[in-house]
Design a protein around this motif. Structure first.
Motif, PDB file in Angstrom:
ATOM      1  N   HIS A 274      -8.407-101.310  64.417  1.00 14.14           N
ATOM      2  CA  HIS A 274      -7.508-102.305  63.822  1.00 14.14           C
ATOM      3  C   HIS A 274      -7.047-101.945  62.411  1.00 14.14           C
ATOM      4  N   LYS A 275      -7.591-100.903  61.810  1.00 16.00           N
ATOM      5  CA  LYS A 275      -7.175-100.361  60.498  1.00 16.00           C
ATOM      6  C   LYS A 275      -7.655-101.200  59.317  1.00 16.00           C
ATOM      7  N   VAL A 276      -7.588-102.517  59.405  1.00 12.73           N
ATOM      8  CA  VAL A 276      -8.149-103.394  58.377  1.00 12.73           C
ATOM      9  C   VAL A 276      -8.791-104.570  59.090  1.00 12.73           C
ATOM     10  N   ILE A 277     -10.005-104.930  58.643  1.00 11.60           N
ATOM     11  CA  ILE A 277     -10.734-106.038  59.269  1.00 11.60           C
ATOM     12  C   ILE A 277     -11.222-106.988  58.179  1.00 11.60           C
ATOM     13  N   PHE A 278     -11.361-108.256  58.560  1.00  9.11           N
ATOM     14  CA  PHE A 278     -11.652-109.320  57.604  1.00  9.11           C
ATOM     15  C   PHE A 278     -12.872-110.126  58.045  1.00  9.11           C
ATOM     16  N   PHE A 279     -13.666-110.525  57.069  1.00  9.06           N
ATOM     17  CA  PHE A 279     -14.867-111.328  57.297  1.00  9.06           C
ATOM     18  C   PHE A 279     -14.806-112.533  56.366  1.00  9.06           C
ATOM     19  N   ARG A 280     -14.777-113.718  56.931  1.00  6.00           N
ATOM     20  CA  ARG A 280     -14.756-114.943  56.131  1.00  6.00           C
ATOM     21  C   ARG A 280     -16.184-115.320  55.705  1.00  6.00           C
ATOM     22  N   GLU A 281     -16.248-116.108  54.621  1.00  3.23           N
ATOM     23  CA  GLU A 281     -17.468-116.812  54.192  1.00  3.23           C
ATOM     24  C   GLU A 281     -18.647-115.866  53.972  1.00  3.23           C
ATOM     25  N   GLN A 282     -18.417-114.817  53.213  1.00  2.00           N
ATOM     26  CA  GLN A 282     -19.496-113.898  52.853  1.00  2.00           C
ATOM     27  C   GLN A 282     -19.919-114.157  51.391  1.00  2.00           C
ATOM     28  N   ARG A 283     -20.136-115.435  51.062  1.00  2.00           N
ATOM     29  CA  ARG A 283     -20.399-115.811  49.678  1.00  2.00           C
ATOM     30  C   ARG A 283     -21.746-115.313  49.174  1.00  2.00           C
TER      31      ARG A 283
ATOM     32  N   LYS B  80     -12.138 -92.798  52.134  1.00  2.00           N
ATOM     33  CA  LYS B  80     -11.834 -93.033  53.549  1.00  2.00           C
ATOM     34  C   LYS B  80     -11.891 -94.511  53.886  1.00  2.00           C
ATOM     35  N   ILE B  81     -12.783 -95.246  53.231  1.00  2.00           N
ATOM     36  CA  ILE B  81     -12.939 -96.677  53.481  1.00  2.00           C
ATOM     37  C   ILE B  81     -12.990 -97.398  52.144  1.00  2.00           C
ATOM     38  N   CYS B  82     -12.284 -98.518  52.057  1.00  2.00           N
ATOM     39  CA  CYS B  82     -12.330 -99.364  50.871  1.00  2.00           C
ATOM     40  C   CYS B  82     -12.688-100.785  51.300  1.00  2.00           C
ATOM     41  N   MET B  83     -13.381-101.485  50.413  1.00  2.00           N
ATOM     42  CA  MET B  83     -13.815-102.851  50.691  1.00  2.00           C
ATOM     43  C   MET B  83     -13.515-103.734  49.489  1.00  2.00           C
ATOM     44  N   LEU B  84     -13.069-104.944  49.756  1.00  2.00           N
ATOM     45  CA  LEU B  84     -12.849-105.939  48.712  1.00  2.00           C
ATOM     46  C   LEU B  84     -13.588-107.221  49.063  1.00  2.00           C
ATOM     47  N   ARG B  85     -14.247-107.803  48.072  1.00  2.00           N
ATOM     48  CA  ARG B  85     -14.757-109.166  48.207  1.00  2.00           C
ATOM     49  C   ARG B  85     -14.030-110.033  47.194  1.00  2.00           C
ATOM     50  N   SER B  86     -14.014-111.344  47.444  1.00  2.00           N
ATOM     51  CA  SER B  86     -13.113-112.227  46.694  1.00  2.00           C
ATOM     52  C   SER B  86     -13.879-113.362  46.012  1.00  2.00           C
ATOM     53  N   PRO B  87     -14.455-113.116  44.843  1.00  2.00           N
ATOM     54  CA  PRO B  87     -15.199-114.186  44.175  1.00  2.00           C
ATOM     55  C   PRO B  87     -14.337-115.253  43.517  1.00  2.00           C
ATOM     56  N   VAL B  88     -13.104-114.894  43.089  1.00  2.00           N
ATOM     57  CA  VAL B  88     -12.243-115.869  42.408  1.00  2.00           C
ATOM     58  C   VAL B  88     -10.840-115.756  43.006  1.00  2.00           C
ATOM     59  N   ILE B  89     -10.367-116.850  43.615  1.00  2.00           N
ATOM     60  CA  ILE B  89      -9.094-116.851  44.313  1.00  2.00           C
ATOM     61  C   ILE B  89      -8.203-117.952  43.738  1.00  2.00           C
TER      62      ILE B  89
ATOM     63  N   VAL C  16       0.207-106.589  58.025  1.00  2.00           N
ATOM     64  CA  VAL C  16      -0.543-107.838  58.153  1.00  2.00           C
ATOM     65  C   VAL C  16      -0.764-108.380  56.746  1.00  2.00           C
ATOM     66  N   ARG C  17      -0.653-109.691  56.605  1.00  2.00           N
ATOM     67  CA  ARG C  17      -0.821-110.345  55.300  1.00  2.00           C
ATOM     68  C   ARG C  17      -2.021-111.272  55.371  1.00  2.00           C
ATOM     69  N   TRP C  18      -2.947-111.082  54.430  1.00  2.00           N
ATOM     70  CA  TRP C  18      -4.184-111.860  54.430  1.00  2.00           C
ATOM     71  C   TRP C  18      -4.186-112.861  53.286  1.00  2.00           C
ATOM     72  N   LYS C  19      -4.393-114.134  53.642  1.00  2.00           N
ATOM     73  CA  LYS C  19      -4.523-115.194  52.647  1.00  2.00           C
ATOM     74  C   LYS C  19      -5.998-115.355  52.326  1.00  2.00           C
ATOM     75  N   TRP C  20      -6.370-114.973  51.114  1.00  2.00           N
ATOM     76  CA  TRP C  20      -7.767-114.964  50.707  1.00  2.00           C
ATOM     77  C   TRP C  20      -8.336-116.377  50.581  1.00  2.00           C
ATOM     78  N   LYS C  21      -9.605-116.483  50.933  1.00  2.00           N
ATOM     79  CA  LYS C  21     -10.430-117.628  50.567  1.00  2.00           C
ATOM     80  C   LYS C  21     -11.647-117.081  49.828  1.00  2.00           C
ATOM     81  N   GLU C  22     -12.247-117.914  48.988  1.00  2.00           N
ATOM     82  CA  GLU C  22     -13.418-117.466  48.245  1.00  2.00           C
ATOM     83  C   GLU C  22     -14.514-116.990  49.213  1.00  2.00           C
ATOM     84  N   GLY C  23     -15.052-115.795  48.954  1.00  2.00           N
ATOM     85  CA  GLY C  23     -16.107-115.256  49.784  1.00  2.00           C
ATOM     86  C   GLY C  23     -15.643-114.311  50.877  1.00  2.00           C
ATOM     87  N   ASP C  24     -14.328-114.168  51.055  1.00  2.00           N
ATOM     88  CA  ASP C  24     -13.823-113.243  52.072  1.00  2.00           C
ATOM     89  C   ASP C  24     -14.127-111.796  51.700  1.00  2.00           C
ATOM     90  N   VAL C  25     -14.243-110.954  52.721  1.00  2.00           N
ATOM     91  CA  VAL C  25     -14.356-109.504  52.544  1.00  2.00           C
ATOM     92  C   VAL C  25     -13.328-108.838  53.450  1.00  2.00           C
TER      93      VAL C  25
END
Length: 309
Positions: free
Chosen positions: A51-60, A119-128, A244-253
């Protein structure tokens, strides 16, 4: 047992929700950590390759240290070559909208100005922010397949020079603080690396386009013609159906394959505060369709002004 069957035994297909036909999926019912079983890590990597990019909600529960431990399960961590990492970590970059040169609102491949970019990058979202601040990714393998065969053959033969000293003033609408950071920090060491415009993905064997805002010029092509070629190929990358456009929520990765995507942050949140923390995993030196590898031609650190005659 096939790789698909192995993945399905760990991550049920019902827990992988596609975000669009060509790129992006949300993965549910996994709590990310550095202690996940090897089979789960392998399954996550398999879903990522598909899928090239994958998302995980609620990883606070994740902080920088735990995100780094998780990222280490995918390979050696790669600190940014020109930016300082967060204290106590090897590779975590804090992308804080209140700091200069932090909005990344142009299409790019992370750190493509070095040979073995991540090769791989990861983002987590503490402040949205309350609104805006989405991130958009594109599938550069799908973009290559969309090219008519004559353009594919042309792209297969082209090489481009990527550098960190790109035309920042034109592409990023900078403030004075942005310009100062770009001149004194981001380009303190100058890199120029030749990459094939088309690389062969080392795991999927797909052909992907290696472009984005770090491209300075094409090898052997006059600048005016090169710009028109760049705009043509890049238009396939950024076509809406490849994104694909991702709308962040706090805690997403978000986790993306930096070898098969480009991305950009949408700068539509005004003065609101936005913080994302990024980990990067060291990649391979890209290889062209004929097996030639990328090479860095320039790596030079600017001298202090006091030493310049």
């Amino acid at each position: 047992m096939s790789e698909t069957a192995l993945i399905d035994n760990v991550i049920p297909p019902s827990d992988v929700l596609k975000c669009s036909a060509r790129i992006g999926a949300e993965v549910r019912n996994i709590k990310l950590s550095g202690d996940l079983p090897a089979q789960t890590i392998a399954a996550i990597n398999g879903v990522l390759l598909e899928h090239k990019v994958i998302f995980f909600r609620e990883q606070r529960h994740l902080d920088d240290a735990e995100l780094e431990r998780f990222a280490l399960r995918f390979g050696k961590l790669m600190p940014h070559p020109t930016a300082a990492v967060s204290k106590g970590t090897a590779s975590i970059i804090e992308i804080d909208s209140t700091r200069p040169h932090s909005r990344a609102d142009v299409w790019h491949i992370d750190v493509s100005f070095v040979e073995a970019y991540p090769k791989i990058c990861m983002l987590r979202s503490p402040v949205i922010p309350a609104f805006g601040g989405d991130t958009v990714w594109s599938n550069t393998a799908a973009a290559y397949l969309d090219l008519p065969p004559p353009l594919q053959r042309l792209a297969d033969e082209l090489w481009a020079v990527h550098g960190n000293a790109y035309d920042f003033a034109v592409t990023a609408r900078p403030s004075e603080a942005d310009k100062k950071h770009f001149d004194e920090v981001y380009t303190r060491t100058i890199y120029e690396t030749e990459h094939p415009v088309v690389r062969v993905h080392p795991e999927t064997r797909e052909r992907t386009l290696v472009l984005g805002n770090h491209v300075l010029r094409f090898v052997g092509i006059p600048k005016f013609d090169g710009q028109r070629l760049f705009d043509l190929f890049q238009s396939y990358v950024t076509a809406a159906e490849n994104t694909v456009r991702w709308k962040w929520k706090e805690g997403d990765v978000a986790i993306w394959d930096n070898r098969a995507t480009q991305h950009k942050g949408v700068n539509d949140y005004g003065d609101q505060h936005r913080v994302l923390c990024r980990a990067t995993v060291e990649g391979e030196v890209p290889a062209s369709v004929d097996g030639r590898c990328s090479v860095t031609r320039i790596k030079a650190t600017k001298q202090p002004l006091a030493n310049v005659i």
